[in-house]
Motif scaffolding. Structure first.
Motif, PDB file in Angstrom:
ATOM      1  N   HIS A 146      21.696  62.083  51.512  1.00  0.00           N
ATOM      2  CA  HIS A 146      20.373  61.869  52.105  1.00  0.00           C
ATOM      3  C   HIS A 146      20.484  61.188  53.473  1.00  0.00           C
ATOM      4  CE1 HIS A 146      18.674  63.317  48.514  1.00  0.00           C
ATOM      5  NE2 HIS A 146      18.593  62.195  47.825  1.00  0.00           N
ATOM      6  N   ALA A 147      21.427  60.243  53.591  1.00  0.00           N
ATOM      7  CA  ALA A 147      21.618  59.558  54.868  1.00  0.00           C
ATOM      8  C   ALA A 147      22.092  60.529  55.941  1.00  0.00           C
ATOM      9  CB  ALA A 147      22.611  58.408  54.704  1.00  0.00           C
ATOM     10  N   LEU A 148      23.005  61.411  55.581  1.00  0.00           N
ATOM     11  CA  LEU A 148      23.490  62.407  56.546  1.00  0.00           C
ATOM     12  C   LEU A 148      22.346  63.276  57.057  1.00  0.00           C
ATOM     13  CD1 LEU A 148      26.828  63.536  54.868  1.00  0.00           C
ATOM     14  CD2 LEU A 148      26.613  62.442  57.111  1.00  0.00           C
ATOM     15  N   THR A 149      21.454  63.663  56.171  1.00  0.00           N
ATOM     16  CA  THR A 149      20.308  64.482  56.573  1.00  0.00           C
ATOM     17  C   THR A 149      19.402  63.717  57.533  1.00  0.00           C
ATOM     18  OG1 THR A 149      20.356  65.736  54.499  1.00  0.00           O
ATOM     19  CG2 THR A 149      18.281  65.731  55.734  1.00  0.00           C
ATOM     20  N   ALA A 150      19.089  62.463  57.199  1.00  0.00           N
ATOM     21  CA  ALA A 150      18.191  61.666  58.036  1.00  0.00           C
ATOM     22  C   ALA A 150      18.806  61.337  59.388  1.00  0.00           C
ATOM     23  CB  ALA A 150      17.807  60.389  57.309  1.00  0.00           C
ATOM     24  N   LEU A 151      20.137  61.293  59.462  1.00  0.00           N
ATOM     25  CA  LEU A 151      20.826  60.937  60.701  1.00  0.00           C
ATOM     26  C   LEU A 151      21.153  62.146  61.576  1.00  0.00           C
ATOM     27  CD1 LEU A 151      23.233  58.204  59.312  1.00  0.00           C
ATOM     28  CD2 LEU A 151      21.502  57.849  61.092  1.00  0.00           C
ATOM     29  N   GLU A 152      20.770  63.319  61.160  1.00  0.00           N
ATOM     30  CA  GLU A 152      21.038  64.503  61.969  1.00  0.00           C
ATOM     31  C   GLU A 152      20.384  64.339  63.343  1.00  0.00           C
ATOM     32  OE1 GLU A 152      22.912  67.940  62.740  1.00  0.00           O
ATOM     33  OE2 GLU A 152      22.919  67.051  60.718  1.00  0.00           O
ATOM     34  N   GLY A 153      21.214  64.328  64.392  1.00  0.00           N
ATOM     35  CA  GLY A 153      20.703  64.166  65.749  1.00  0.00           C
ATOM     36  C   GLY A 153      20.177  62.781  66.059  1.00  0.00           C
ATOM     37  N   ARG A 154      20.488  61.788  65.234  1.00  0.00           N
ATOM     38  CA  ARG A 154      19.983  60.428  65.397  1.00  0.00           C
ATOM     39  C   ARG A 154      21.134  59.421  65.291  1.00  0.00           C
ATOM     40  NH1 ARG A 154      15.973  63.221  66.143  1.00  0.00           N
ATOM     41  NH2 ARG A 154      13.845  62.829  65.398  1.00  0.00           N
ATOM     42  N   TYR A 155      20.847  58.184  65.747  1.00  0.00           N
ATOM     43  CA  TYR A 155      21.799  57.079  65.633  1.00  0.00           C
ATOM     44  C   TYR A 155      21.286  55.992  64.698  1.00  0.00           C
ATOM     45  CZ  TYR A 155      24.035  59.309  69.591  1.00  0.00           C
ATOM     46  OH  TYR A 155      24.654  60.229  70.411  1.00  0.00           O
ATOM     47  N   ALA A 156      20.177  56.242  64.028  1.00  0.00           N
ATOM     48  CA  ALA A 156      19.642  55.265  63.086  1.00  0.00           C
ATOM     49  C   ALA A 156      18.750  55.971  62.081  1.00  0.00           C
ATOM     50  CB  ALA A 156      18.837  54.187  63.813  1.00  0.00           C
ATOM     51  N   CYS A 157      18.673  55.403  60.889  1.00  0.00           N
ATOM     52  CA  CYS A 157      17.724  55.883  59.883  1.00  0.00           C
ATOM     53  C   CYS A 157      17.393  54.746  58.936  1.00  0.00           C
ATOM     54  CB  CYS A 157      18.277  57.081  59.108  1.00  0.00           C
ATOM     55  SG  CYS A 157      19.548  56.677  57.881  1.00  0.00           S
ATOM     56  N   LEU A 158      16.294  54.887  58.231  1.00  0.00           N
ATOM     57  CA  LEU A 158      15.965  54.011  57.119  1.00  0.00           C
ATOM     58  C   LEU A 158      16.465  54.666  55.837  1.00  0.00           C
ATOM     59  CD1 LEU A 158      12.247  53.082  57.978  1.00  0.00           C
ATOM     60  CD2 LEU A 158      14.368  52.074  58.846  1.00  0.00           C
ATOM     61  N   LEU A 159      16.692  53.843  54.820  1.00  0.00           N
ATOM     62  CA  LEU A 159      17.039  54.324  53.485  1.00  0.00           C
ATOM     63  C   LEU A 159      15.914  53.883  52.546  1.00  0.00           C
ATOM     64  CD1 LEU A 159      20.793  53.213  53.320  1.00  0.00           C
ATOM     65  CD2 LEU A 159      19.916  55.480  53.932  1.00  0.00           C
ATOM     66  N   ALA A 160      15.248  54.817  51.916  1.00  0.00           N
ATOM     67  CA  ALA A 160      14.067  54.505  51.111  1.00  0.00           C
ATOM     68  C   ALA A 160      14.352  53.401  50.099  1.00  0.00           C
ATOM     69  CB  ALA A 160      13.575  55.760  50.389  1.00  0.00           C
ATOM     70  N   ASN A 161      13.466  52.374  50.077  1.00  0.00           N
ATOM     71  CA  ASN A 161      13.560  51.253  49.138  1.00  0.00           C
ATOM     72  C   ASN A 161      14.920  50.565  49.179  1.00  0.00           C
ATOM     73  OD1 ASN A 161      11.758  53.544  47.787  1.00  0.00           O
ATOM     74  ND2 ASN A 161      10.927  51.543  47.210  1.00  0.00           N
ATOM     75  N   HIS A 162      15.494  50.470  50.384  1.00  0.00           N
ATOM     76  CA  HIS A 162      16.871  49.987  50.455  1.00  0.00           C
ATOM     77  C   HIS A 162      17.149  49.220  51.742  1.00  0.00           C
ATOM     78  CE1 HIS A 162      21.393  51.132  49.688  1.00  0.00           C
ATOM     79  NE2 HIS A 162      21.289  49.978  50.329  1.00  0.00           N
ATOM     80  N   GLY A 163      17.073  49.883  52.895  1.00  0.00           N
ATOM     81  CA  GLY A 163      17.444  49.216  54.136  1.00  0.00           C
ATOM     82  C   GLY A 163      17.535  50.189  55.287  1.00  0.00           C
ATOM     83  N   MET A 164      18.524  49.972  56.160  1.00  0.00           N
ATOM     84  CA  MET A 164      18.686  50.837  57.325  1.00  0.00           C
ATOM     85  C   MET A 164      20.150  50.986  57.685  1.00  0.00           C
ATOM     86  SD  MET A 164      19.067  48.987  60.604  1.00  0.00           S
ATOM     87  CE  MET A 164      17.721  48.280  61.530  1.00  0.00           C
ATOM     88  N   ILE A 165      20.428  52.039  58.460  1.00  0.00           N
ATOM     89  CA  ILE A 165      21.771  52.322  58.975  1.00  0.00           C
ATOM     90  C   ILE A 165      21.649  52.549  60.471  1.00  0.00           C
ATOM     91  CG2 ILE A 165      23.704  53.961  58.997  1.00  0.00           C
ATOM     92  CD1 ILE A 165      23.018  54.692  56.121  1.00  0.00           C
ATOM     93  N   VAL A 166      22.607  51.988  61.237  1.00  0.00           N
ATOM     94  CA  VAL A 166      22.719  52.326  62.648  1.00  0.00           C
ATOM     95  C   VAL A 166      24.149  52.744  62.947  1.00  0.00           C
ATOM     96  CG1 VAL A 166      20.858  50.807  63.402  1.00  0.00           C
ATOM     97  CG2 VAL A 166      23.206  49.949  63.382  1.00  0.00           C
ATOM     98  N   LEU A 167      24.295  53.589  63.957  1.00  0.00           N
ATOM     99  CA  LEU A 167      25.594  54.101  64.381  1.00  0.00           C
ATOM    100  C   LEU A 167      25.838  53.709  65.829  1.00  0.00           C
ATOM    101  CD1 LEU A 167      25.179  57.799  63.116  1.00  0.00           C
ATOM    102  CD2 LEU A 167      25.715  55.750  61.765  1.00  0.00           C
ATOM    103  N   GLY A 168      27.105  53.562  66.189  1.00  0.00           N
ATOM    104  CA  GLY A 168      27.419  53.232  67.576  1.00  0.00           C
ATOM    105  C   GLY A 168      28.850  53.558  67.932  1.00  0.00           C
ATOM    106  N   ALA A 169      29.136  53.526  69.231  1.00  0.00           N
ATOM    107  CA  ALA A 169      30.494  53.786  69.700  1.00  0.00           C
ATOM    108  C   ALA A 169      31.430  52.638  69.348  1.00  0.00           C
ATOM    109  CB  ALA A 169      30.490  54.006  71.216  1.00  0.00           C
ATOM    110  N   ASP A 170      30.892  51.431  69.249  1.00  0.00           N
ATOM    111  CA  ASP A 170      31.692  50.260  68.888  1.00  0.00           C
ATOM    112  C   ASP A 170      30.760  49.220  68.270  1.00  0.00           C
ATOM    113  OD1 ASP A 170      30.403  48.931  71.059  1.00  0.00           O
ATOM    114  OD2 ASP A 170      31.966  49.612  72.427  1.00  0.00           O
ATOM    115  N   LEU A 171      31.330  48.089  67.873  1.00  0.00           N
ATOM    116  CA  LEU A 171      30.540  47.077  67.182  1.00  0.00           C
ATOM    117  C   LEU A 171      29.427  46.508  68.058  1.00  0.00           C
ATOM    118  CD1 LEU A 171      33.422  45.330  65.267  1.00  0.00           C
ATOM    119  CD2 LEU A 171      31.378  46.269  64.178  1.00  0.00           C
ATOM    120  N   LYS A 172      29.702  46.270  69.331  1.00  0.00           N
ATOM    121  CA  LYS A 172      28.691  45.698  70.217  1.00  0.00           C
ATOM    122  C   LYS A 172      27.514  46.651  70.390  1.00  0.00           C
ATOM    123  CE  LYS A 172      31.672  42.574  72.830  1.00  0.00           C
ATOM    124  NZ  LYS A 172      32.263  42.243  74.160  1.00  0.00           N
ATOM    125  N   LYS A 173      27.809  47.942  70.580  1.00  0.00           N
ATOM    126  CA  LYS A 173      26.723  48.905  70.779  1.00  0.00           C
ATOM    127  C   LYS A 173      25.936  49.125  69.498  1.00  0.00           C
ATOM    128  CE  LYS A 173      28.839  51.182  74.723  1.00  0.00           C
ATOM    129  NZ  LYS A 173      29.481  52.389  75.284  1.00  0.00           N
TER     130      LYS A 173
END
Length: 236
Positions: A146-173
């Motif tokens: 489900h996360a892969l689907t929500a992140l298609e073409g994106r760098y962030a998504c929410l996870l229903a009743n759970h939290g969020m995910i962000v992606l970046g080139a490195d830890l600072k970004k």
């Protein structure tokens, strides 16, 4: 590969992962032992371990893992290792993943709401919305899918009743995007307390997304700017 090698490899990065986790808790964007972090290192992944408070975490407890699910070191990886592995395998454009249970993003995820374009900075996450992934049990393959689907073409998504995910080139970004997404989530939540916020239209968001291609670059074109040199002339 020697079982002791992961204890010696990538020490500065291990320390940076721990510092990032502690910083998340210090600024209130995560809490307790929730949330997790991963960084790609060549054909492997460094991940936070399962169930260890960030304040107690040591370099050698950061888990080194291959993409087939084999892990090295004294600790098991986070229970969310599947979506860390699968996202990194699918997304060669990023090397870092941060997952948190931050207050406002998680609140919206409990409502199973996408975050629409309530602010133009949503473009930092790669599009004109931040999608909310369908619910699945934590740590499961279904959640990863489900996360892969929500992140298609994106760098962030929410996870229903759970939290969020962000992606970046490195830890600072990734950390910078984490703060930005949580800020937008807070703005959206607050706007909803007053009424129905105005959403930026698709035409405006196309302009913003195009501008974000050069956002922050020192060489970005701007016809109204003229560089006058490295120092300003003295004022008479």
């Amino acid at each position: 590969m020697s079982a002791s090698l992961p204890l010696l490899s990538h020490r500065p990065l291990r320390a940076e992962i721990i510092a990032t986790c502690r910083h998340m808790n210090d600024i209130g964007i995560n809490q307790g032992t929730s949330g997790n972090v991963s960084v790609r290192v060549g054909d492997r992944i460094l991940l936070t371990p399962s169930g260890i408070p960030y304040g107690d975490m040591r370099d050698e407890q950061i888990v080194e893992m291959t993409f087939d699910g084999t892990y090295y070191g004294p600790c098991r990886p986070t229970s969310e290792w599947r979506f860390h592995r699968d996202i990194l395998a699918r997304r060669p454009d990023i090397d870092t993943i941060i997952h948190t249970h931050s207050m406002f993003s998680t609140t919206l995820s409990c409502l199973r709401r996408d975050i629409p374009a309530v602010h133009y900075m949503i473009a930092a996450a790669g599009g004109d919305s931040i999608r909310c992934a369908d619910y699945a049990t934590f740590g499961s393959q279904a959640l990863s899918d489900h996360a892969l689907t929500a992140l298609e073409g994106r760098y962030a998504c929410l996870l229903a009743n759970h939290g969020m995910i962000v992606l970046g080139a490195d830890l600072k970004k990734a950390m910078a995007l984490l703060v930005e997404v949580e800020t937008i989530a807070a703005q959206y939540w607050r706007a909803l307390q007053v009424g129905e916020p105005v959403i930026l239209d698709s035409e405006e968001m196309r302009r913003v997304i195009d501008l974000f291609k050069t956002y922050g670059r020192q060489d970005a074109a701007d016809a109204g700017l003229r560089h006058g040199g490295l120092s300003a002339p003295a004022v008479a």
